[in-house]
Design a protein around this motif. Sequence first.
Motif, PDB file in Angstrom:
ATOM      1  N   HIS A  60       0.819  -1.224   0.000  1.00 45.84           N
ATOM      2  CA  HIS A  60       0.000   0.000   0.000  1.00 45.84           C
ATOM      3  C   HIS A  60       0.849   1.269   0.000  1.00 45.84           C
ATOM      4  CE1 HIS A  60      -3.599  -2.353   0.520  1.00 45.84           C
ATOM      5  NE2 HIS A  60      -3.036  -2.986   1.533  1.00 45.84           N
ATOM      6  N   THR A  61       1.918   1.287  -0.782  1.00 46.14           N
ATOM      7  CA  THR A  61       2.758   2.477  -0.879  1.00 46.14           C
ATOM      8  C   THR A  61       2.617   3.143  -2.248  1.00 46.14           C
ATOM      9  OG1 THR A  61       4.627   1.087  -1.544  1.00 46.14           O
ATOM     10  CG2 THR A  61       4.473   1.681   0.794  1.00 46.14           C
ATOM     11  N   MET A  62       1.513   2.887  -2.913  1.00 45.99           N
ATOM     12  CA  MET A  62       1.278   3.511  -4.209  1.00 45.99           C
ATOM     13  C   MET A  62       0.788   4.946  -4.000  1.00 45.99           C
ATOM     14  SD  MET A  62      -0.399   0.280  -6.175  1.00 45.99           S
ATOM     15  CE  MET A  62      -0.297   0.991  -7.782  1.00 45.99           C
ATOM     16  N   THR A  63       0.853   5.741  -5.034  1.00 48.11           N
ATOM     17  CA  THR A  63       0.510   7.158  -4.950  1.00 48.11           C
ATOM     18  C   THR A  63      -0.917   7.361  -4.439  1.00 48.11           C
ATOM     19  OG1 THR A  63       2.009   7.618  -6.775  1.00 48.11           O
ATOM     20  CG2 THR A  63       0.392   9.304  -6.258  1.00 48.11           C
ATOM     21  N   TYR A  64      -1.887   6.614  -4.978  1.00 49.86           N
ATOM     22  CA  TYR A  64      -3.276   6.777  -4.567  1.00 49.86           C
ATOM     23  C   TYR A  64      -3.438   6.513  -3.075  1.00 49.86           C
ATOM     24  CZ  TYR A  64      -8.174   5.837  -3.790  1.00 49.86           C
ATOM     25  OH  TYR A  64      -9.439   5.843  -3.266  1.00 49.86           O
ATOM     26  N   ASN A  65      -2.851   5.435  -2.593  1.00 54.79           N
ATOM     27  CA  ASN A  65      -2.966   5.103  -1.164  1.00 54.79           C
ATOM     28  C   ASN A  65      -2.360   6.198  -0.297  1.00 54.79           C
ATOM     29  OD1 ASN A  65      -4.241   2.642  -1.622  1.00 54.79           O
ATOM     30  ND2 ASN A  65      -2.298   1.592  -1.900  1.00 54.79           N
ATOM     31  N   GLN A  66      -1.231   6.754  -0.716  1.00 54.27           N
ATOM     32  CA  GLN A  66      -0.589   7.822   0.050  1.00 54.27           C
ATOM     33  C   GLN A  66      -1.443   9.085   0.042  1.00 54.27           C
ATOM     34  OE1 GLN A  66       2.175   7.363   1.917  1.00 54.27           O
ATOM     35  NE2 GLN A  66       1.655   9.351   2.742  1.00 54.27           N
ATOM     36  N   GLN A  67      -2.034   9.416  -1.117  1.00 54.54           N
ATOM     37  CA  GLN A  67      -2.899  10.586  -1.194  1.00 54.54           C
ATOM     38  C   GLN A  67      -4.128  10.407  -0.308  1.00 54.54           C
ATOM     39  OE1 GLN A  67      -3.631  10.827  -5.388  1.00 54.54           O
ATOM     40  NE2 GLN A  67      -1.918  12.221  -5.738  1.00 54.54           N
ATOM     41  N   LEU A  68      -4.707   9.215  -0.304  1.00 55.22           N
ATOM     42  CA  LEU A  68      -5.873   8.936   0.530  1.00 55.22           C
ATOM     43  C   LEU A  68      -5.523   9.061   2.006  1.00 55.22           C
ATOM     44  CD1 LEU A  68      -8.837   8.059   0.541  1.00 55.22           C
ATOM     45  CD2 LEU A  68      -8.042   5.693   0.553  1.00 55.22           C
TER      46      LEU A  68
END
Length: 105
Positions: A60-68
């Motif tokens: 869960h270190t993808m951009t979307y997960n970090q933005q969320l």
Amino acid sequence: MRRIDVIGIGVGIFAAGGLAYLFFKLVGLDTISAGIWSQTLLVGGLVGWLITYAFRAVTHTMTYNQQLKDYENAVLQKRLEELSPEELARIQAEIEQEKQGKAED
């Protein structure tokens, strides 16, 4: 990532394959061997990228997960700032009570 970025990356990878082919030809490999080795490099790069993508998806270190996660933290911070001192003190007392309850168990 914008559509033009994806197109540029695709053209870049295509060009890298052609350059790898030319490099292998210049090194002295015949046409078939140069093609095989350039394809091997491209497929190896693709497999490597897929492994890193899968790792980022699982952890869960993808951009979307970090933005969320950043958005959720910002919302919670805003709600915390909107609390009155009395409400904040009440919530802190409840948290301390829960900590003591868990410590006794």
